[in-house]
Scaffold this motif. Sequence first.
Motif, PDB file in Angstrom:
ATOM      1  N   GLY A  53       5.689  14.500  -6.896  1.00  7.80           N
ATOM      2  CA  GLY A  53       6.478  14.363  -5.677  1.00  7.80           C
ATOM      3  C   GLY A  53       5.623  13.885  -4.518  1.00  7.80           C
ATOM      4  N   PHE A  54       6.266  13.730  -3.364  1.00  9.72           N
ATOM      5  CA  PHE A  54       5.572  13.330  -2.148  1.00  9.72           C
ATOM      6  C   PHE A  54       6.350  13.871  -0.959  1.00  9.72           C
TER       7      PHE A  54
ATOM      8  N   CYS B 278       9.831  13.475  -7.855  1.00 15.07           N
ATOM      9  CA  CYS B 278       9.927  12.205  -8.573  1.00 15.07           C
ATOM     10  C   CYS B 278      10.144  12.454 -10.066  1.00 15.07           C
ATOM     11  N   THR B 279      10.929  11.606 -10.670  1.00 16.15           N
ATOM     12  CA  THR B 279      11.058  11.585 -12.122  1.00 16.15           C
ATOM     13  C   THR B 279      10.921  10.130 -12.574  1.00 16.15           C
ATOM     14  N   GLU B 280      10.176   9.931 -13.619  1.00 15.96           N
ATOM     15  CA  GLU B 280       9.955   8.584 -14.120  1.00 15.96           C
ATOM     16  C   GLU B 280      11.061   8.215 -15.105  1.00 15.96           C
TER      17      GLU B 280
ATOM     18  N   ALA C  30       3.836   5.880  -5.578  1.00 22.96           N
ATOM     19  CA  ALA C  30       3.804   5.909  -7.038  1.00 22.96           C
ATOM     20  C   ALA C  30       2.652   6.765  -7.539  1.00 22.96           C
ATOM     21  N   GLU C  31       1.501   6.658  -6.924  1.00 23.19           N
ATOM     22  CA  GLU C  31       0.337   7.450  -7.334  1.00 23.19           C
ATOM     23  C   GLU C  31       0.572   8.940  -7.080  1.00 23.19           C
ATOM     24  N   GLU C  32       1.144   9.282  -5.928  1.00 22.42           N
ATOM     25  CA  GLU C  32       1.447  10.680  -5.626  1.00 22.42           C
ATOM     26  C   GLU C  32       2.461  11.249  -6.623  1.00 22.42           C
ATOM     27  N   CYS C  33       3.445  10.441  -6.995  1.00 17.01           N
ATOM     28  CA  CYS C  33       4.439  10.896  -7.971  1.00 17.01           C
ATOM     29  C   CYS C  33       3.792  11.134  -9.334  1.00 17.01           C
TER      30      CYS C  33
ATOM     31  N   ALA D 278       0.829  -1.203   0.000  1.00 15.39           N
ATOM     32  CA  ALA D 278       0.000   0.000   0.000  1.00 15.39           C
ATOM     33  C   ALA D 278       0.865   1.255   0.000  1.00 15.39           C
ATOM     34  N   ALA D 279       1.939   1.250   0.759  1.00 15.70           N
ATOM     35  CA  ALA D 279       2.824   2.420   0.817  1.00 15.70           C
ATOM     36  C   ALA D 279       3.483   2.674  -0.523  1.00 15.70           C
ATOM     37  N   HIS D 280       3.967   1.635  -1.172  1.00 14.85           N
ATOM     38  CA  HIS D 280       4.616   1.808  -2.464  1.00 14.85           C
ATOM     39  C   HIS D 280       3.622   2.258  -3.533  1.00 14.85           C
ATOM     40  N   SER D 281       2.435   1.734  -3.498  1.00 13.48           N
ATOM     41  CA  SER D 281       1.401   2.159  -4.447  1.00 13.48           C
ATOM     42  C   SER D 281       1.029   3.619  -4.226  1.00 13.48           C
TER      43      SER D 281
END
Length: 52
Positions: A35-36, A45-47, A27-30, A21-24
Amino acid sequence: MVKGIMLCLAIYAAYKMGWCAAHSMIAEECRRNGGFFVGKSTFKCTEVKKDD
């Protein structure tokens, strides 16, 4: 004995679900905001895209 095993399995399952859940969430915030934040720190964040 069975209760102890079930407790260990429940703890492991809760840990794994929290980790996923934390990783998801990060990723969603990024994706949405670029960023987060954690506490007083903000991360950008950069993809990284693979060229196929």
